[in-house]
Every structure is written in C-alpha cells, then in structure tokens.
Design an enzyme around this catalytic site. Structure first.
Site, PDB file in Angstrom:
ATOM      1  CE  LYS A   1      -6.829  -3.532  -0.910  1.00 44.32           C
ATOM      2  NZ  LYS A   1      -5.488  -2.962  -0.750  1.00 44.32           N
TER       3      LYS A   1
ATOM      4  NE  ARG B   1      -3.545   7.031   2.411  1.00 44.10           N
ATOM      5  CZ  ARG B   1      -2.307   6.776   2.016  1.00 44.10           C
ATOM      6  NH1 ARG B   1      -1.572   7.730   1.469  1.00 44.10           N
ATOM      7  NH2 ARG B   1      -1.770   5.577   2.185  1.00 44.10           N
TER       8      ARG B   1
HETATM    9  N1  BES Z   1      -6.342  -1.624   3.564  1.00 42.22           N
HETATM   10  C1  BES Z   1      -5.176  -1.317   2.839  1.00 42.22           C
HETATM   11  C2  BES Z   1      -3.898  -1.542   3.641  1.00 42.22           C
HETATM   12  C3  BES Z   1      -3.583  -2.971   4.011  1.00 42.22           C
HETATM   13  C4  BES Z   1      -2.697  -3.716   3.276  1.00 42.22           C
HETATM   14  C5  BES Z   1      -4.142  -3.538   5.141  1.00 42.22           C
HETATM   15  C6  BES Z   1      -2.385  -5.015   3.635  1.00 42.22           C
HETATM   16  C7  BES Z   1      -3.841  -4.838   5.517  1.00 42.22           C
HETATM   17  C8  BES Z   1      -2.962  -5.573   4.776  1.00 42.22           C
HETATM   18  C9  BES Z   1      -5.189   0.147   2.394  1.00 42.22           C
HETATM   19  O1  BES Z   1      -6.432   0.725   2.217  1.00 42.22           O
HETATM   20  C10 BES Z   1      -4.477   0.217   1.092  1.00 42.22           C
HETATM   21  O2  BES Z   1      -4.942  -0.365   0.163  1.00 42.22           O
HETATM   22  N2  BES Z   1      -3.371   0.941   1.056  1.00 42.22           N
HETATM   23  C11 BES Z   1      -2.603   1.078  -0.126  1.00 42.22           C
HETATM   24  C12 BES Z   1      -2.157   2.515  -0.203  1.00 42.22           C
HETATM   25  C13 BES Z   1      -1.572   2.893  -1.511  1.00 42.22           C
HETATM   26  C14 BES Z   1      -2.603   2.848  -2.613  1.00 42.22           C
HETATM   27  C15 BES Z   1      -1.004   4.285  -1.376  1.00 42.22           C
HETATM   28  C16 BES Z   1      -1.408   0.138  -0.024  1.00 42.22           C
HETATM   29  O3  BES Z   1      -0.917  -0.091   1.067  1.00 42.22           O
HETATM   30  O4  BES Z   1      -1.003  -0.376  -1.061  1.00 42.22           O
HETATM   31 ZN    ZN Z   2      -7.192   0.335   0.227  1.00 41.29          ZN
END
Ligand code: BES
Ligand code: ZN
Ligand code: ZN
Length: 489
Positions: A269, A343
């Site tokens: 990230k 997921r």
């Molecule tokens: N843990 C994150 C989602 C999240 C985002 C939680 C902001 C709390 C605040 C999740 O694992 C994630 O990173 N999701 C990605 C999915 C994408 C790669 C398809 C996202 O939301 O960008």
């Molecule tokens: Zn994630």
C-alpha cells in the site's frame, strides 16, 4: 456502576446532575426539572440548541452541587442516537474534570415519542460506552472512568426496568472489548498474541475453543489463507469458538476477517493507505467479542465463530501477484493482487464453516474494501445478501443499534469481472469500479447455497477522531448489532 434511581432531588445530595434540554418543546414531566430548565433558558446564552451548555452551582431548588444543562436541539431531531450521544457526552464531560459520579435525568414527558425502555437503553449504552478510555499505552492516566452513573427515572420505572442495566452493561462491555482489540497496535497483536488474547477470554466464559495452527491449516488445505500469511514471520491461526446453550436449535455462524496488519503484501500500500491498517482485524474482534458476550448473557441460540487470523506482509516468502492457490473447497484462485487478502482468508473460513457446521445462517463481517468506504462513507457498512429476510433483519438491527448497514446489489453479470484465464477465479476484478460488490461476489462463490450475508465494515470499524460515545480508534462496530440480531434469529 450503571443504575436507575428515583431519588428526590430536593432531599438527596448529589454531586452532578445533568439535564438534557430540548430547544422547542418540554420533554420532562418532572416539575422540578422543568422549572430548572425554564431557569436555564432565561439565560441568553442557553436555548437548548444542540451542544448548548450551561452549569448552575449550588442552587437552592435542589441538593445537587452542580446542575449541567445540555442542549439536544429540536424535538423532531431527538431520536435514540441523540440520547446515546447526550449520555456519552455528559459522561465524558464529567471524566474530563475528574468527577467520580453523575446523575443523568431521563427525558420522559408526553412530547417524547421514544418509548421509555428505548430511551433508557440508549442512554445506558451512551453512558457505558462513553465511560471508557484506552490509555494502556499512556504513562500518565489522567482521565479516569466514572465509578457510578445513575439515571433518574420515576419510582415505578426504576422498578420495572431494573434488569435493563445488567443486559446493556454486558453487551457494551463486549463492544469495548472489540474496541480495545482494534485500537491495540499491530506489534502487540500479531496473530499468535491476538489468538491467545481471544482464547484466554473465551475459555473464561466456557466457550468451546479450538485453534488450528499452521501445521493443521496446511494439512487440511487452507491454502488461500496460508498464501496471505506467507510473507509474515508470524504464522496463521484459525480460531473456532462455539457457544452451545443447553437448548439447542438452529446454529448461527459468524465469520470475521482477522488481518492484524494489512501492508498490502507485495502489492504494498502507499504511505497514506497504511494508516489505520491495524484495524483490519475488526471483523475478527466483533465476532470474538460477540461470542464472549453471548456466553455471558446465556443466550438461547447456538453460535459458532470462525476467525481466521493472519498478518499481510511483504517479504521473500510472500505470495506474488499472479500466484495460483487451491482454496479449501478445491477451487483454484489466481491472486491478482496481494492486497485483496481479506477475501482469501474468508473463503477458506466460509467453506470450512459450511462443511463442518452446516449452519442455518452464516454472516461474515470484514474490513474488506476501500470501495465500500467510497460508496457509503465512514459511518455506514455495506450489506450483501441474496436472502431478503436475512438482509432485512440485519438492516433492522443496524437501525436499532445505530450500527447502520446499507444493502448493495450483487448482480449476476458482474461475476464475469472475476474471471481468470489461468485459474477458476481471480481475487480482484478486471474493472476499477464497484469494488465492494465484486468483493462480495467473490465471497459468494464460496458460500454455496447457504443462507449467507456479508457486512463490509471498512468504513465504520475505526474512527480517527473520537465522537459522542466512542473515543478515537476502534468502534467495536458489529457487536451490538450481532447481539440484537442473535436475540431475533
Ligand atoms: N483492508 C483493506 C480494505 C480497507 C480499506 C479497510 C480502507 C479499511 C480502510 C483490504 O484488504 C484492501 O486492501 N482492499 C483493496 C482491494 C483491492 C486490491 C481489490 C482495496 O480496497 O483497495
Ligand atoms: Zn488489503
Ligand atoms: Zn485488508
């Protein structure tokens, strides 16, 4: 600690009395309190507007040392959430100035459209939840919780609702447990520690506890989950909690995402998105706290909690984008993005849960997608289900507890976006858009024909700035909702 009382204000000494005041109508039928409100409203600076505040000291009408008036705003805006916020704020104000106890007057006049029981419940929740600070990591613990909170009601009501306080306190203690877990920094809740913390409390409540360690997870084929944990030095754990009351009926299963830190993995990230990723185990915290609360309350329904716990880290042993793994149920998954890890752990947990427990209803709760926060903001969870009745029940519990859920669709034709050239399915969509929906559709592929719902709490699990009855950090979202729902199901 949290009690109803019907003391005579003229006779009994109290330190602090706090009175909620409506801007345009009278909401108390206690004459003495109405008189005091009239007096407060004679001041130019106090009209009862939301957040208006004034304090009287040592007035002759009552034996309270200080009487604080807090504005609630116009009558039409006063709902149970306004009462929760009022009680939370009132308690916090007392904590700030180091007072040990408080007496809150409960509005119950004929203008109040809220039933007494609901008003009491809401005020107790706000007061109990507001009376907590997470200061484990502070050397100076300057602010202390109040020792005694009393709600002022009529004598017959004090009797009639005397059982309420115990129930609300138990449920809210569950919320606080989840909040503290979420607020704990990731270096103090790596998968083995977080597991131990859950297990310790669960055993105290006589839940049936089982932990699958890395070896068993490998043996049994939890490969999607293991792929997420692969980059971390701390191995994955699956915690299984069972609450089995004597009277057994249908079984409800709760599944919670437990990523103790989500760095994104090899799809690391960017800096700003790493902030708050300690909260990526909020679903797990909600499920564990709900099971513990169900046991404390001796609920009449069987519940099983399935909690996959991992840390998502990049390293030489981490999974790569493009890797393919065989999930617990046998389908192969192409890992298009290592940041869509929630997921991956959830599908193994869902298929395991369905195979082993054949639950009547299965609900997962997860901080799954940033897209859900884009869609619904930071205070409302996304709700997904093919079952209208289940979705409705969750929506209603969400409304009642103010843990709001908004249902989003799972259109069949969007499934195409998850196609993989290589494997049976891909963990990310080929489209940028509708990420909360494609996340839910991915999970749905592993829920079979179960009566299933998915709650995406990426928004409401965590707040950066404290508000009414919640401090900055974890919100414990889901615990009060589930406790209400379990009662109904
Ligand atoms: N843990 C994150 C989602 C999240 C985002 C939680 C902001 C709390 C605040 C999740 O694992 C994630 O990173 N999701 C990605 C999915 C994408 C790669 C398809 C996202 O939301 O960008
Ligand atoms: Zn994630
Ligand atoms: Zn995540």
């Amino acid at each position: 600690m949290l009690n109803l009382t019907s003391v005579d204000l003229k006779k009994v000494k109290t330190e602090t009395l706090i009175i909620p005041v409506c801007e345009d109508k009278i909401i108390h039928d206690n004459q003495l309190i109405s008189l005091l409100i009239k007096k407060a409203k004679q001041l130019k600076e106090f009209t009862g507007k939301k957040n208006d505040e004034v304090i009287f000291y040592d007035i002759e009408e009552v034996k309270a040392k200080r009487v604080m008036f807090l504005g609630l705003g116009k009558l039409e805006k006063i709902d149970t959430e306004a009462l929760r916020e009022f009680a939370g704020k009132a308690v916090k104000k007392c904590m700030k100035i180091n007072l040990p106890e408080v007496l809150l007057s409960v509005p119950c006049g004929k203008n109040m459209k809220i039933e007494v029981a609901s008003a009491l419940e809401a005020m107790m929740e706000g007061a109990f939840l507001g009376n907590h600070i997470f200061d484990k990591y502070k050397k100076d613990k300057k602010i202390k919780p109040l020792k005694k909170i009393e709600l002022l009601v009529k004598p017959d009501e004090a009797e009639k609702y005397s059982g309420l306080s115990a129930r609300i306190s138990t449920v809210c203690a569950g919320t606080i447990l989840a909040r503290d877990w979420v607020s704990t920094p990731s270096n103090d809740k790596r998968p083995e520690q977080f597991t131990r913390s859950i297990v310790n409390l669960a055993e105290k409540e006589n839940l049936t506890v089982r932990v699958l360690d890395e070896k068993e997870l490998k043996q049994k084929g939890f490969n999607a989950m293991l792929a997420v944990a692969a980059g971390s030095q701390i191995k994955a754990r699956m915690v299984i909690l069972e609450y089995n009351p004597k009277k057994t009926g249908k079984r409800i299963a709760l599944v919670g995402k437990g990523v103790t830190f989500d760095s994104g993995g090899i799809n690391l990230k960017p800096t700003n998105s790493l902030d708050g990723m300690k909260a990526d185990m909020s679903g797990a915290a909600a499920v564990a706290a709900t099971l513990i609360t169900a046991a404390r309350q001796k609920l009449d329904v069987s519940v099983v909690g399935i909690i996959p716990i991992v840390e998502n880290m990049p390293s030489g042993s981490a999974s790569r984008p493009g890797d393919v793994v065989k999930s617990y149920d046998g389908k192969t998954v192409e890992i298009g993005n290592t940041d869509a890890e929630g997921r991956l752990i959830l599908i193994d947990a869902l298929s395991f849960c369905i195979k082993k427990y054949k639950p009547h209803t299965i609900i997962d709760i997860a901080t799954l997608t940033g897209a859900c926060v884009v869609a619904l903001g930071e205070k409302i969870a996304g709700l997904f289900s093919f079952d209208d009745e289940l979705a409705k029940a969750i929506e209603l519990s969400g409304k009642k507890t103010h843990e709001r859920c908004w249902r989003l669709p799972m259109p069949d034709d969007y499934k195409e976006l998850l196609k993989s050239d290589l494997a049976d399915i891909k963990n990310v969509s080929s489209s940028r858009w509708g990420g909360a929906i494609t996340g839910a559709l991915f999970l749905a592929e592993f829920a079979g024909d179960s009566r299933w719902a998915h709650i995406d709490i990426a928004g409401p699990a965590y707040i950066k700035k404290g508000d009414g009855y919640c401090g900055a950090g974890g919100t414990g979202f889901g615990v009060r909702l589930f406790c209400d729902l379990l009662d109904k199901l």
